[in-house]
Scaffold this motif. Structure first.
Motif, mmCIF file in Angstrom:
data_model
loop_
_atom_site.group_PDB
_atom_site.id
_atom_site.type_symbol
_atom_site.label_atom_id
_atom_site.label_comp_id
_atom_site.label_asym_id
_atom_site.label_seq_id
_atom_site.Cartn_x
_atom_site.Cartn_y
_atom_site.Cartn_z
ATOM 1 N N ARG A 101 17.307 37.887 -80.409
ATOM 2 C CA ARG A 101 17.899 37.918 -78.890
ATOM 3 C C ARG A 101 18.755 36.910 -78.721
ATOM 4 O O ARG A 101 18.715 35.865 -79.478
ATOM 5 C CB ARG A 101 16.565 37.988 -78.129
ATOM 6 N N LEU A 102 19.778 37.163 -77.890
ATOM 7 C CA LEU A 102 20.738 35.944 -77.419
ATOM 8 C C LEU A 102 20.577 35.850 -75.925
ATOM 9 O O LEU A 102 20.589 36.890 -75.213
ATOM 10 C CB LEU A 102 21.981 36.545 -77.784
ATOM 11 N N VAL A 103 20.490 34.951 -75.353
ATOM 12 C CA VAL A 103 20.454 34.677 -73.880
ATOM 13 C C VAL A 103 21.679 33.887 -73.646
ATOM 14 O O VAL A 103 21.803 32.770 -74.099
ATOM 15 C CB VAL A 103 18.980 34.067 -73.668
ATOM 16 N N SER A 104 22.307 34.266 -72.373
ATOM 17 C CA SER A 104 23.337 33.418 -71.950
ATOM 18 C C SER A 104 23.056 33.338 -70.331
ATOM 19 O O SER A 104 23.045 33.997 -69.706
ATOM 20 C CB SER A 104 24.632 34.156 -72.062
ATOM 21 N N ARG A 105 22.906 32.014 -69.753
ATOM 22 C CA ARG A 105 22.680 31.519 -68.690
ATOM 23 C C ARG A 105 23.891 31.051 -68.083
ATOM 24 O O ARG A 105 24.223 29.842 -68.404
ATOM 25 C CB ARG A 105 21.437 30.574 -68.501
ATOM 26 N N GLY A 106 24.462 31.415 -66.924
ATOM 27 C CA GLY A 106 25.426 31.073 -66.084
ATOM 28 C C GLY A 106 24.759 30.383 -64.888
ATOM 29 O O GLY A 106 23.614 30.326 -64.840
ATOM 30 N N LEU A 107 25.722 29.964 -63.993
ATOM 31 C CA LEU A 107 25.353 29.387 -62.744
ATOM 32 C C LEU A 107 24.483 30.368 -61.966
ATOM 33 O O LEU A 107 23.624 30.149 -61.291
ATOM 34 C CB LEU A 107 26.439 28.984 -61.997
#
Length: 186
Positions: free
Chosen positions: A87-93
């Motif tokens: 899995r890849l997780v990308s967290r923005g604002l």
């Protein structure tokens, strides 16, 4: 899947427990986040100083300048990327996206001003990441690449081999350039 171990639970014998899976985080994120905050603060300070020097600073103008600084901060805030096995997780604002990297359907480059690598999995989840994050963090790239190869081997990845090859070449080129610089050869 993670390695299974056992542990003793008081009065209950042994229970299978999954060992912690390795997760690799973007090492450049903190510096980019500080830069975003610094740029926004600098813009706000400059606007206040200029407006004060001109004698035109009022409450509505101060609110407007603050809103501009907050907008700049939001635009510059980097997504925090982490990759774990599968899995890849990308967290923005304001948003968090996650894709299953071992079940990717497509990997492609986005069409736009800012270059992005767009990943889509079998569930329809989609994540866009800046390729600079992968170049700056080879361990992150290697986990993603291994899972993408798993998708390819399973016949799930329908399009994206070319994008993956381009990304691999870019990471290898930058890694070699860094090694040459550090060793004094470049």
């Amino acid at each position: 899947m993670g390695r299974r171990t056992t542990r003793s639970v008081a009065g209950r014998g042994t229970t299978p427990v999954r060992a912690a899976e390795a997760v690799v985080h973007d090492t450049t994120w903190a510096g980019e986040a500080r830069s975003a905050a610094g740029c926004a603060a600098l813009l706000l300070a400059l606007l206040y100083v200029i407006d004060t020097a001109a004698g035109t600073l009022t409450v509505p103008r101060g609110v407007l300048w603050t809103a501009f600084a907050v907008l700049l901060f939001a635009v510059l805030w980097p997504a925090r990327v982490s990759v774990g096995r599968g899995r890849l997780v990308s967290r923005g604002l304001l948003r968090r996206t996650e894709v299953r990297t071992d079940r990717l359907v497509s990997v492609r480059w986005s069409d736009g001003v800012a270059q992005r690598l767009v990943l889509r999995d079998v569930e329809g989840n989609r994540a866009e990441i800046d390729p600079k994050v992968l170049v700056a963090n080879p361990p992150l790239w290697h986990l993603l690449d291994a899972d993408a190869r798993t998708s390819l081997d399973r016949g799930v990845l329908r399009c994206g081999e070319r994008a993956l090859r381009q990304m691999a070449a870019r990471v290898d080129r930058e890694t070699a350039r860094t090694v040459f610089k550090v060793s004094g050869l470049g």
